[in-house]
Design a protein around this motif. Structure first.
Motif, PDB file in Angstrom:
ATOM      1  N   SER B 163       0.825  -1.200   0.000  1.00 46.15           N
ATOM      2  CA  SER B 163       0.000   0.000   0.000  1.00 46.15           C
ATOM      3  C   SER B 163       0.866   1.260   0.000  1.00 46.15           C
ATOM      4  O   SER B 163       1.978   1.251   0.517  1.00 46.15           O
ATOM      5  N   SER B 205     -13.099  -7.249  -0.573  1.00 43.48           N
ATOM      6  CA  SER B 205     -13.263  -5.873  -0.102  1.00 43.48           C
ATOM      7  C   SER B 205     -12.750  -5.687   1.320  1.00 43.48           C
ATOM      8  O   SER B 205     -12.580  -4.569   1.775  1.00 43.48           O
ATOM      9  N   SER B 206     -12.496  -6.775   2.027  1.00 44.15           N
ATOM     10  CA  SER B 206     -12.001  -6.610   3.394  1.00 44.15           C
ATOM     11  C   SER B 206     -10.476  -6.636   3.441  1.00 44.15           C
ATOM     12  O   SER B 206      -9.886  -6.530   4.501  1.00 44.15           O
ATOM     13  N   SER B 207      -9.836  -6.795   2.267  1.00 45.02           N
ATOM     14  CA  SER B 207      -8.383  -6.817   2.250  1.00 45.02           C
ATOM     15  C   SER B 207      -7.848  -5.512   1.676  1.00 45.02           C
ATOM     16  O   SER B 207      -8.302  -5.052   0.632  1.00 45.02           O
ATOM     17  N   VAL B 208      -6.901  -4.941   2.379  1.00 44.48           N
ATOM     18  CA  VAL B 208      -6.319  -3.678   1.944  1.00 44.48           C
ATOM     19  C   VAL B 208      -5.651  -3.849   0.581  1.00 44.48           C
ATOM     20  O   VAL B 208      -5.796  -3.039  -0.330  1.00 44.48           O
ATOM     21  N   SER B 211      -8.480  -4.564  -2.292  1.00 44.62           N
ATOM     22  CA  SER B 211      -9.313  -3.414  -2.628  1.00 44.62           C
ATOM     23  C   SER B 211      -8.452  -2.274  -3.160  1.00 44.62           C
ATOM     24  O   SER B 211      -8.911  -1.482  -3.983  1.00 44.62           O
ATOM     25  N   GLY B 212      -7.196  -2.220  -2.738  1.00 54.66           N
ATOM     26  CA  GLY B 212      -6.299  -1.178  -3.247  1.00 54.66           C
ATOM     27  C   GLY B 212      -6.026  -1.360  -4.732  1.00 54.66           C
ATOM     28  O   GLY B 212      -6.082  -0.407  -5.513  1.00 54.66           O
ATOM     29  N   GLU B 214      -7.844  -3.128  -6.827  1.00 55.79           N
ATOM     30  CA  GLU B 214      -9.108  -3.041  -7.543  1.00 55.79           C
ATOM     31  C   GLU B 214      -9.441  -1.587  -7.873  1.00 55.79           C
ATOM     32  O   GLU B 214      -9.834  -1.256  -8.983  1.00 55.79           O
ATOM     33  N   ALA B 215      -9.258  -0.706  -6.866  1.00 51.67           N
ATOM     34  CA  ALA B 215      -9.614   0.701  -7.061  1.00 51.67           C
ATOM     35  C   ALA B 215      -8.834   1.315  -8.217  1.00 51.67           C
ATOM     36  O   ALA B 215      -9.413   1.970  -9.100  1.00 51.67           O
ATOM     37  N   VAL B 218      -9.791  -0.220 -11.762  1.00 50.64           N
ATOM     38  CA  VAL B 218     -11.041   0.309 -12.313  1.00 50.64           C
ATOM     39  C   VAL B 218     -10.818   1.719 -12.864  1.00 50.64           C
ATOM     40  O   VAL B 218     -11.309   2.084 -13.930  1.00 50.64           O
ATOM     41  N   GLU B 231     -18.399  -5.753 -10.940  1.00 54.22           N
ATOM     42  CA  GLU B 231     -17.423  -5.471  -9.887  1.00 54.22           C
ATOM     43  C   GLU B 231     -17.935  -6.186  -8.650  1.00 54.22           C
ATOM     44  O   GLU B 231     -18.776  -5.682  -7.923  1.00 54.22           O
TER      45      GLU B 231
END
Lengths: 358, 413
Positions: B163, B205-208, B211-212, B214-215, B218, B231
């Motif tokens: 991250s 979605s609960s993993s940093v 979801s990082g 993925e964001a 997209v 999604e």
């Protein structure tokens, strides 16, 4: 009956005094050790977590030991306290520079939010008899964790942005700041927790719970625990007192969450810190320490937080040994044979003590 | 009295347990064994035991590198890989004469991938006398520990915490790609090679980490003209059944399913997709590496899966082969990308230390300042990339590699 009551009050006052004295003595010893530099970094780092778990265990003990209702979602209240306080801190960080004032505001926010959630959950559930509270709090803990994981709140010059489950929907301007960023949680929280703050919170929590359980309300709460029908028949408002105890219990857990959030620079809602396992862990502190004994809760929380850390030297075996110690302690405290054996020993112990005194 | 006795006995148990930890001052143990006072002093003894008074003081003859990661718990596979690979690198360096002529000591502590435990692990390493930190393995603990190292001025290089929150401080560097980098690179790769125009994403979605990526995927997909048709998220609590997510992807007509997740879940997705007769192209990132080693997983299902990873265990260059065979010989498994990152990380620390010309008698803070300064001027050839360089922000720049699984093995694309 009156005589018995008198006796128990006396004992409880003594009990109360010993517990508070114990906390203060430990605090002074620790401060001396820190000041003389004879305390390792590991131990210094563990001071705040020990306070955190002690506070939450005190909160849960009020619920389990005095109200007689099983809650397996106290980590959820901790989570609410942690996130709402960290949120407030992030929000006000720029405007309030005094750390103590900021922490107090965050503390109020965290405690109030946790109390509010405790109250809301309590309204429907505490009217019911049986194990419903356990079921609902278990669900609550899981729900709150998952809700926070899909919650996105940000702030920039245009004001606040909210999104649920899709953080990409928020387009921040350059000076924008994420307050809660989904699974990433809240990051860059200032370190406001300290051992002193933790001990003060423990003392406040102890004063609150001791005063409650020794008050008229406390006796009503215990009457409900011991015999609901009898309590009802003498005109005790069951729901009111149950709700009171549960809300206070949740609020204290929230205070623990505040301390937790401001000790680490990041707070995320993962199964490890606010999940089911943590709720059970807190319950273990309470059961091992003895239900209804706040001092026991504190000691159990401190010992069980320390244990896996001081066992680090044993590398991979440490979790194995930790669980064996847990089982051994549980047997020692609660197995009928063990209690029998301890009673025998206890008698001896007392006699010896008397001899020594003479 | 019963309670008092139990307290005393438990406390005694604790004391015996900690007797092995040494360094106890002893004075607190001569406490009177009576009621609460005993409990009080005993817990003080507990805090007292294991106290190393000269915390962090190095003896000046060896470099002490600490490592933190999960070796127990859900993410244990990653922490263990990092621990093993780093040990291999340290042993190699010591055999070749050490760093600047000084031998290197390495110690790894478990954090169970939890922020609070990670800080404990960090403090415990500080007591050991750690001068440089290679860790932590996972992101959230790394953010918490990075805050501590910044306060102490300790040099920190994370092998795999990806991250961008990790590297906000000047003393922290990454050996792996950042999440935004991976997401962007994946979208660009898919668009440039014309792999698909309709893409579905299934992420945690609960993993940093997930979801990082993925964001940013997209976000970049929109720039690249890729249409995201679905999604779909899952959480750590519901990662055993993905048929709903796959059905949505299928009915939306996705030609490619992007999986920015770890391989355990990916292997279930592949099995379930096969069960429903859905055969899109699957595209993963570095967390997908290791999928061929999942137990009871039919590796034929992974045929044609593409992934963006800096490391492939069957690459034919000499360094990779030497590392893989050594790792297999010592630990029995094929090393994954985490292991490669950790192996590189130790060599990166070596390169930075040699560039800065540091010696072990320097304090951790001085070492930190010297190494952070040197990081921007070194270039390292490692298992996970040629000519890796660093910006002052702490981010690594190296070329991403895409591999495809062909005949049960990774092949370069």
């Amino acid at each position: 009956m009156a005589k018995l009551n008198l006796k128990s009050i006396k004992k409880s006052t003594r009990d109360q005094f010993i517990t508070i004295a114990m906390v203060i003595v430990v605090y002074i010893i620790v401060q001396i050790l820190v000041a003389t530099g004879s305390m390792s970094s590991l131990m210094q780092g563990l001071l705040v977590p020990m306070c955190t778990y002690s506070i939450v265990a005190i909160g849960l003990n009020l619920c389990v030991g005095y109200l007689g209702e099983l809650s397996i979602g106290h980590a959820g209240f901790m989570c609410v306290g942690a996130f709402s306080s960290a949120f407030v801190t992030k929000l006000l960080e720029g405007t309030i520079t005094n750390g103590i004032v900021l922490f107090l505001i965050a503390l109020c926010a965290g405690v109030l939010m946790a109390a509010l959630f405790g109250f809301l959950i309590g309204i429907p559930v505490l009217r019911l008899r049986g194990d419903y509270l356990a079921i609902v709090t278990l669900a609550f803990g899981e729900i709150i964790k998952n809700v926070i994981n899909v919650l996105y709140i940000a702030k920039d010059t245009d004001g606040f942005h909210f999104a649920i489950s899709n953080g990409n929907a928020i387009k921040l301007s350059d000076e924008g700041m994420w307050l809660i960023n989904g699974a990433k949680g809240i990051v860059k929280i200032p370190h406001l927790s300290s051992f002193t703050a933790g001990v003060i919170l423990i003392l406040i929590a102890l004063l609150i719970v001791y005063n409650l359980v020794n008050s008229r309300s406390g006796r009503a709460i215990m009457a409900i625990r011991d015999n609901r029908i009898a309590a009802e028949s003498v005109g005790i408002n069951i729901t009111k007192f149950k709700l009171m105890a549960f809300t206070i219990s949740a609020a204290i857990a929230g205070a623990g969450g505040v301390l937790y959030a401001h000790n680490l620079s990041t707070v995320t809602a993962t199964p490890a810190n606010f999940g089911y396992n943590m709720s059970i862990m807190i319950l273990v502190f309470v059961v091992l320490g003895g239900m209804g004994s706040f001092r026991g809760s504190i000691i159990a929380a401190v010992l069980l937080t320390l244990l896996p850390e001081v066992l680090r030297g044993l590398a991979d075996y440490r979790m194995l040994i930790y669980s064996i110690v847990l089982i051994a302690m549980m047997l020692f405290n609660w197995a009928p044979k063990c209690i029998e054996w301890r009673q025998k020993l206890g008698v001896k112990f007392r006699r010896n003590a008397k001899k020594e005194a003479v | 009295m019963k309670k008092a006795l139990s307290v005393v006995v438990t406390a005694a148990m604790m004391t015996t347990l900690m007797a092995g930890c040494g360094d106890s001052n002893g004075d607190a143990q001569s406490a009177p064994a009576a009621d609460g006072a005993a409990a009080g002093t005993e817990s003080a003894a507990a805090s007292d035991a294991g106290a190393a008074s000269d915390a962090g003081a190095a003896d000046g003859t060896t470099f002490k590198i600490g490592g933190i990661g999960p070796t127990t718990g859900d993410a244990a596979i990653y922490g263990t890989a990092v621990m093993n690979a780093a040990q291999i690198a340290v042993d190699e360096i010591n055999a070749a004469g050490g760093i600047n002529g000084y031998q290197v000591e390495f110690k790894f502590e478990d954090d169970q991938s939890d922020a609070e435990k990670s800080v404990n692990a960090y403090n415990s390493l500080k007591d050991w006398g750690m001068q440089m930190l290679m860790g932590t393995v996972t992101t959230t603990p790394c953010v918490a520990v990075a805050d501590m190292t910044a306060a102490d001025g300790m040099f920190q290089l994370t092998p795999s915490a990806s991250s961008t929150d990790v590297i906000v401080n000047d003393n922290v560097f990454q050996a792996c790609f950042t999440d935004p980098n991976q997401g962007t690179a994946s979208a660009q790769y898919i668009a440039e090679n014309g792999l698909a125009t309709k893409v579905a994403v299934i992420y945690d979605s609960s993993s940093v980490y997930s979801s990082g990526i993925e964001a940013t995927f997209v976000e970049e997909a929109a720039n690249q003209g890729i249409e995201i048709v679905a999604e779909e998220a899952f959480t750590a609590d519901s990662k055993t059944d993905f048929s709903t997510q796959l059905q949505k992807a299928q009915s939306a007509g996705a030609e490619l399913v992007f999986l920015p997740i770890y391989y355990t879940e990916a292997s279930i997705i592949l099995t379930q997709a096969d069960g429903m007769g859905y055969e899109p192209t699957f595209f993963g990132v570095d967390g997908m590496d290791g999928i061929l080693g999942v137990e009871n997983f039919n590796t034929e299902l992974a045929e044609g899966v593409m992934l963006l990873t800096p490391f492939a265990a069957d690459a034919d260059d000499e360094a990779t082969q030497a590392f893989v065979s050594k790792y297999q010989e010592l630990y029995g498994d094929v090393p994954n990308q985490f292991a490669a990152d950790a192996y590189d990380a130790i060599y990166i620390i070596k390169a930075a230390a040699e560039q800065a010309g540091v010696t072990p008698d320097m304090s951790a803070a001085d070492l930190g300042a010297a190494l952070s300064g040197a990081m921007t001027s070194i270039s390292v050839d490692g298992l996970t990339g040629e000519g890796m360089t660093w910006q002052a922000t702490g981010e690594v720049s190296k070329a991403p590699k895409a591999v495809v699984i062909k005949d049960g093995a990774y092949a370069a694309m």
